[in-house]
Design a protein around this motif. Structure first.
Motif, short mmCIF file in Angstrom:
data_model
loop_
_atom_site.label_atom_id
_atom_site.label_comp_id
_atom_site.label_asym_id
_atom_site.label_seq_id
_atom_site.Cartn_x
_atom_site.Cartn_y
_atom_site.Cartn_z
N TYR A 1 1.04 -1.10 0.00
CA TYR A 1 0.14 0.05 0.17
C TYR A 1 0.92 1.24 -0.06
O TYR A 1 0.44 2.10 -0.49
N ALA A 2 1.98 1.14 0.37
CA ALA A 2 3.09 2.11 0.65
C ALA A 2 3.34 2.56 -1.02
O ALA A 2 3.29 3.78 -1.26
N GLU A 3 3.72 1.57 -1.55
CA GLU A 3 4.23 1.60 -2.97
C GLU A 3 2.92 2.39 -3.75
O GLU A 3 3.38 3.10 -4.53
N LYS A 4 1.71 1.77 -3.62
CA LYS A 4 0.68 2.35 -4.33
C LYS A 4 0.65 4.05 -4.07
O LYS A 4 0.17 4.67 -4.99
N ALA A 5 0.62 4.38 -2.73
CA ALA A 5 0.42 5.50 -2.28
C ALA A 5 1.61 6.57 -3.11
O ALA A 5 1.19 7.58 -3.33
N ARG A 6 2.87 5.94 -3.13
CA ARG A 6 3.88 6.83 -3.73
C ARG A 6 3.57 6.84 -5.09
O ARG A 6 3.83 8.02 -5.70
N GLN A 7 3.08 5.73 -5.97
CA GLN A 7 2.72 5.98 -7.20
C GLN A 7 1.77 7.03 -7.62
O GLN A 7 1.90 7.86 -8.36
N ARG A 8 0.79 6.98 -6.57
CA ARG A 8 -0.43 8.00 -6.84
C ARG A 8 0.11 9.35 -6.50
O ARG A 8 -0.18 10.40 -7.45
N ASP A 9 1.01 9.74 -5.59
CA ASP A 9 1.69 11.05 -5.14
C ASP A 9 2.38 11.25 -6.38
O ASP A 9 2.58 12.54 -7.02
N ALA A 10 3.13 10.46 -7.04
CA ALA A 10 3.88 10.87 -8.11
C ALA A 10 3.10 11.18 -9.13
O ALA A 10 3.49 12.15 -10.10
N GLU A 11 1.94 10.47 -9.81
CA GLU A 11 1.09 10.87 -10.97
C GLU A 11 0.48 12.33 -10.50
O GLU A 11 0.27 12.99 -11.38
N GLU A 12 0.14 12.40 -9.16
CA GLU A 12 -0.40 13.63 -8.86
C GLU A 12 0.37 14.85 -9.21
O GLU A 12 0.11 16.09 -9.78
N ALA B 1 -6.76 12.25 -14.28
CA ALA B 1 -5.59 11.67 -14.95
C ALA B 1 -5.88 11.83 -16.56
O ALA B 1 -7.12 11.56 -16.70
N LYS B 2 -4.68 11.60 -17.20
CA LYS B 2 -4.98 11.52 -18.59
C LYS B 2 -5.39 10.37 -19.17
O LYS B 2 -4.77 9.20 -18.73
N LYS B 3 -6.56 10.16 -19.82
CA LYS B 3 -6.94 8.81 -20.52
C LYS B 3 -6.46 8.76 -22.03
O LYS B 3 -6.38 9.55 -22.65
N ASP B 4 -5.92 7.52 -22.09
CA ASP B 4 -5.43 7.18 -23.53
C ASP B 4 -6.52 6.88 -24.35
O ASP B 4 -6.92 5.72 -24.64
N VAL B 5 -7.28 7.89 -24.80
CA VAL B 5 -8.56 7.83 -25.88
C VAL B 5 -8.13 7.70 -27.35
O VAL B 5 -7.27 8.77 -27.48
N PRO B 6 -8.37 7.02 -28.18
CA PRO B 6 -7.77 6.99 -29.31
C PRO B 6 -8.10 8.31 -30.29
O PRO B 6 -9.57 8.86 -30.02
N THR B 7 -7.36 9.05 -30.93
CA THR B 7 -8.14 10.19 -31.57
C THR B 7 -8.93 9.70 -32.78
O THR B 7 -8.78 8.65 -33.45
N PRO B 8 -10.05 10.37 -32.77
CA PRO B 8 -11.24 10.13 -33.68
C PRO B 8 -10.64 10.19 -35.40
O PRO B 8 -10.39 11.08 -35.45
N THR B 9 -10.79 9.01 -35.95
CA THR B 9 -10.23 9.14 -37.16
C THR B 9 -11.48 8.80 -38.33
O THR B 9 -11.28 9.25 -39.36
N GLU B 10 -12.33 8.13 -37.98
CA GLU B 10 -13.40 7.84 -38.90
C GLU B 10 -14.70 8.44 -38.47
O GLU B 10 -14.96 8.93 -37.34
#
Lengths: 176, 252
Positions: B54-65, B86-95
């Protein structure tokens, strides 16, 4: 989006073409399952498939439930196909409900003289049409329907353009 | 021989429910150390927390933030709005927006009783309609259809929100295609009708012939029976009366 008028559409009678269908009915159409499920992303070509599946013309039935006919009419208003496409619809004579749909759309959106020129030949079409309204199904004929379009200000619970009706009335009285 | 006072314990042992041995000395007040100083090992069932994980998770969350905050500062400098999540990786609309060419099967499970396989309350297998693309569950068809038609869902599919403009040629082609299809369908129906008519006729003829043959056989059988009876009876009577075995009729 699903309910917005196509980009670059021209205003008809000074407003968004979709507003030619009254707000109450329009909102009922937007809520209806047929609109959401079957009318999504229709183009002028794929709309023909839906139109030939129809088995009645009509506005609303039951407790203000929109018919398929009026849903497709709103779709036409939304995508605003070119005049040539509408003429193609009219010329596909074995698909009578497609022809009725195109006739209604032309009456709602075109100028009076054009409406008269395009719709007059349809007075020779004597085929039966089923009409669905509040009381259930009844029978009418293509020529009767077109005659109603040419003479009246309302059809299938929809207000048709009053000015077009007036011009049509004048041209009809002049021609007779 | 088991003593009567021991019998109770033995029976419990048999059921694998051994109660802790209670002795009178353990229950005495003077030997208790208080509730908090208990050395009892019966709390082993409690969940053990992996603190490192859980400490690892918290660290990761803090880094993202932290990363998001830095990005937001840069965005603010260039006059853009800060990003909230957080930034979502949505494909750019092409069609362009496409017509669904499959059936949604909204009434597939209508009037069915289904065991909910997924007890977690999230993800697929929940009651309602699940969108796999967006990992969301909707309770009714209206909400599901709204989602399926929504901009967010279309973005996940990589589609724009504009439809394709059909040309007159496309419309002509479509009408010609549908016209041909309808003609084929009516032709097929007609062919089927004639074929079916012939089939029905052949079947009826066969049935009639079989019935006729059966009737004939029955009639023949009955006639033979009758004949036999009559001849036998006649023979007996006559033979007795006249004193010989029979006339020797040629009829059988």
């Amino acid at each position: 989006m699903a309910n917005t008028t196509v980009r670059g559409a021209t205003a008809i009678h000074g407003q968004n073409p979709q507003f030619l269908v009254e707000t109450v009915i329009r909102n009922r159409i937007y809520e209806s399952l047929y609109w959401k499920e079957r009318c999504f992303a229709l183009t002028a070509a794929t709309l023909i498939d839906r139109a030939i599946e129809m088995n009645a013309i009509g506005g609303v039935y039951g407790n203000n439930v929109p018919t398929e006919f009026i849903c497709l009419l709103l779709k036409l208003l939304q995508i605003q196909p070119e005049k040539e496409i509408l003429i193609e619809y009219l010329q596909a004579d074995e698909f009578k409900y497609l022809r009725a749909l195109a006739a209604m759309y032309i009456r709602m959106t075109f100028q009076a003289a054009e409406v008269y020129e395009i719709l007059e030949p349809l007075l020779k079409d004597y085929r039966k049409l089923r009409l669905r309204d509040v009381g259930g199904y009844s029978l009418t004929y293509m020529d009767e329907f077109v005659d109603q379009l040419l003479h009246e200000e309302r059809s299938l619970t929809l207000a048709l353009s009053f000015w077009v009706a007036l011009c049509l009335a004048q041209s009809l009285t002049l021609s007779f | 021989m088991i003593a009567p006072q021991d019998r109770r314990i033995i029976r419990v042992e048999h059921l694998n429910l051994i109660p802790p041995p209670v002795t009178k000395q353990q229950g005495r007040m003077s030997e208790r150390k208080g509730a908090y100083a208990s050395t009892a090992s019966d709390t082993n069932f409690r969940r053990k927390w992996d603190k490192e994980e859980y400490a690892e998770k918290a660290r990761q969350r803090d880094a993202e933030e932290k990363e998001r905050m830095q990005e937001n500062e840069e965005r603010l400098k260039t006059g853009k709005k800060p990003r909230k999540g957080a930034k979502k990786d949505v494909p750019t609309p092409t069609e362009l927006m496409k017509l669904r060419d499959y059936d949604l099967e909204l009434e597939k499970n209508l009037n069915k009783t289904i065991v909910v396989a997924n007890p977690s309350g999230r993800g697929p297998g929940q009651p309602g309609f699940f969108c796999e693309k967006c990992n969301r569950t909707y309770r009714d068809t209206a909400a599901y259809l709204d989602h399926i038609n929504s901009r967010a869902h279309l973005r996940m599919l990589g589609q724009k929100t504009q439809i394709e403009r059909s040309t007159v040629e496309q419309v002509r082609e479509r009408i010609a295609f549908l016209r041909e299809q309808r003609r084929e369908a009516s032709k097929a129906k007609e062919f089927d009708f004639n074929k079916r008519l012939a089939e029905v006729k052949a079947k009826a003829d066969a049935e009639r012939a079989a019935k006729k043959a059966q009737k004939k056989a029955e009639k023949e059988k009955a006639r033979m029976e009758l004949l036999k009876d009559v001849t036998v009876q006649q023979d007996d009577d006559m033979a007795q009366m006249m004193g010989f075995a029979g006339f020797g009729s040629s009829k059988k």
